[in-house]
Scaffold this active site. Structure first.
Site, PDB file in Angstrom:
ATOM      1  CB  ALA A 138      68.745  62.631  34.939  1.00 19.56           C
ATOM      2  CB  SER A 166      57.077  77.486  46.289  1.00 21.94           C
ATOM      3  OG  SER A 166      58.461  77.201  46.322  1.00 21.94           O
ATOM      4  CE1 TYR A 210      62.450  73.070  38.835  1.00 20.02           C
ATOM      5  CE2 TYR A 210      61.967  74.851  40.365  1.00 20.02           C
ATOM      6  CZ  TYR A 210      61.867  73.519  40.007  1.00 20.02           C
ATOM      7  OH  TYR A 210      61.185  72.640  40.823  1.00 20.02           O
ATOM      8  CE  LYS A 231      59.018  71.505  38.172  1.00 18.83           C
ATOM      9  NZ  LYS A 231      58.429  70.182  38.383  1.00 18.83           N
TER      10      LYS A 231
END
Ligand code: NAD
Length: 327
Positions: free
Chosen positions: A41, A128, A151, A155
């Site tokens: 991808a 982070s 996002y 995570k």
């Protein structure tokens, strides 16, 4: 450190990407059987081209959104280094559904497949971005804020699922919260390119890089070799107290965007002296960007004997050599 992996097989998901291909390279250079699962991808065939002739390397072309592909890739695997995901905060804002499908459903598929294959350890790329809106510096693993993007949510959910898979099924996991990683093979192209490869390419082409804001925002830029070291420590550690938790992966220092551009100019000027005259442009800050990021790496040092070898200057120096030869 890698001696104990001699008869083991390591699966690197996202192995054709920036970080994954560097992990594959280190494993293969230590004669360790390495499987790469990737759907290309964002990864590139050229990143793994040199590995294809290595007898210890196997490519499984597949998608982590497909459970069967994950089972196939995990067959007879001892350790997983799970890197496959769709990175980039702006991409997740533009298309939260695909980001969630890959980063959450795909992650869950990989956990299930790893559990079913009885792998010894599942090490995964966390981020982070999980620190979100928490302002304290340096970032310490136990204290996080609210996520600032789709996002970041994905995570963080990875960390929650990993924890539950340990508690429910006894799968051993380690999450690695990477901080702004850079180095060889990081893609400079496309709408979601990271700042360092993008600026390097622009400087080489004598184009002015665009800084969001006045350049005073800072990040804990982390050279790829420090990240590889942490992954190898995570799969080889014999310290039981080091398992089933998360670690910051960084150098433990922060650099402003303006300082970064100066460093890039300095090291690129070794190849083309006129690069030092390329000017910088500025535009508005991006919504949701935190001003500063800095990691505490004390936990990794204490529990995993992490000893990052590359500060930003040494990392940039090596990275620009690679880009100069390969762009
Ligand atoms: P990358 O885009 O270079 O690599 C990701 C790889 O995953 C690519 O090869 C891509 O083709 C593959 N992939 C994507 N979707 C897939 C799918 N559905 N099935 C199979 N493979 C798929 O990115 P990277 O910078 O190497 O990031 C690796 C990991 O580290 C990611 O999980 C990312 O979220 C995490 N991370 C990276 C950074 C950083 O600074 N680079 C920071 C924090 C976290």
């Amino acid at each position: 450190m890698l001696d104990k992996l001699q008869n083991k097989t390591v699966l690197v998901t996202g192995g054709a990407g920036f970080i994954g291909s560097n992990l594959c390279e280190t494993l293969l250079s230590n004669n360790i059987k390495t499987i790469c699962l990737d759907n290309f991808a964002t990864g590139k065939k050229e990143n793994i081209q040199p590995f294809l002739k290595d007898k210890n390397f196997k490519l499984v072309e597949g998608d982590i959104r497909n459970l069967e592909d994950c089972h196939t890739a995990c067959n007879n695997v001892d350790y997983v280094l799970h890197q496959a995901a769709l990175g980039s905060v702006p991409r997740s804002i533009k298309d939260p559904i695909t980001t969630n499908d890959v980063n959450v459903s795909g992650f869950l598929n990989m956990l299930v497949a790893a559990r079913d294959a009885n792998v010894e350890r599942f090490v995964y790329a966390a981020s982070s971005s999980t620190y979100g809106d928490h302002e304290a510096l340096p970032k310490v693993e136990d204290t996080i804020g609210k996520p600032l993007s789709p996002y970041a949510i994905t995570k963080y959910v990875n960390e929650l699922y990993a924890d539950i898979f340990n508690k429910s099924y006894g799968l051993n996991t380690i999450g690695l919260r990477y901080f702004n990683v850079f180095g060889r093979r990081q893609d400079p192209d496309g709408a979601y390119a990271a700042v360092i490869p993008l600026f390097v390419k622009q400087f080489i082409n004598h184009e002015s890089p665009m800084i969001n804001g006045d350049g005073s925002f800072s990040r804990d830029f982390t050279y790829i070799d420090n990240v590889v070291q942490m992954n190898m420590l995570a799969i080889t550690t014999t310290n039981k107290k080091a398992l089933n938790t998360v670690y910051n992966v960084a150098y433990g220092d922060r650099t402003t965007l303006l300082e970064l551009t100066e460093l890039l100019k300095k090291h690129l000027s070794d190849f083309d002296d006129t690069i030092k005259n390329v000017s910088i442009k500025h535009r508005e800050n991006r919504v949701g960007d935190i001003p500063h990021s800095l990691a505490s790496v004390d936990k990794a040092k204490k529990l995993l004997n992490y000893n990052p070898k590359f500060n930003i200057n040494d990392g940039i120096k090596e990275a620009v050599v690679w880009y100069w030869k390969n762009l």
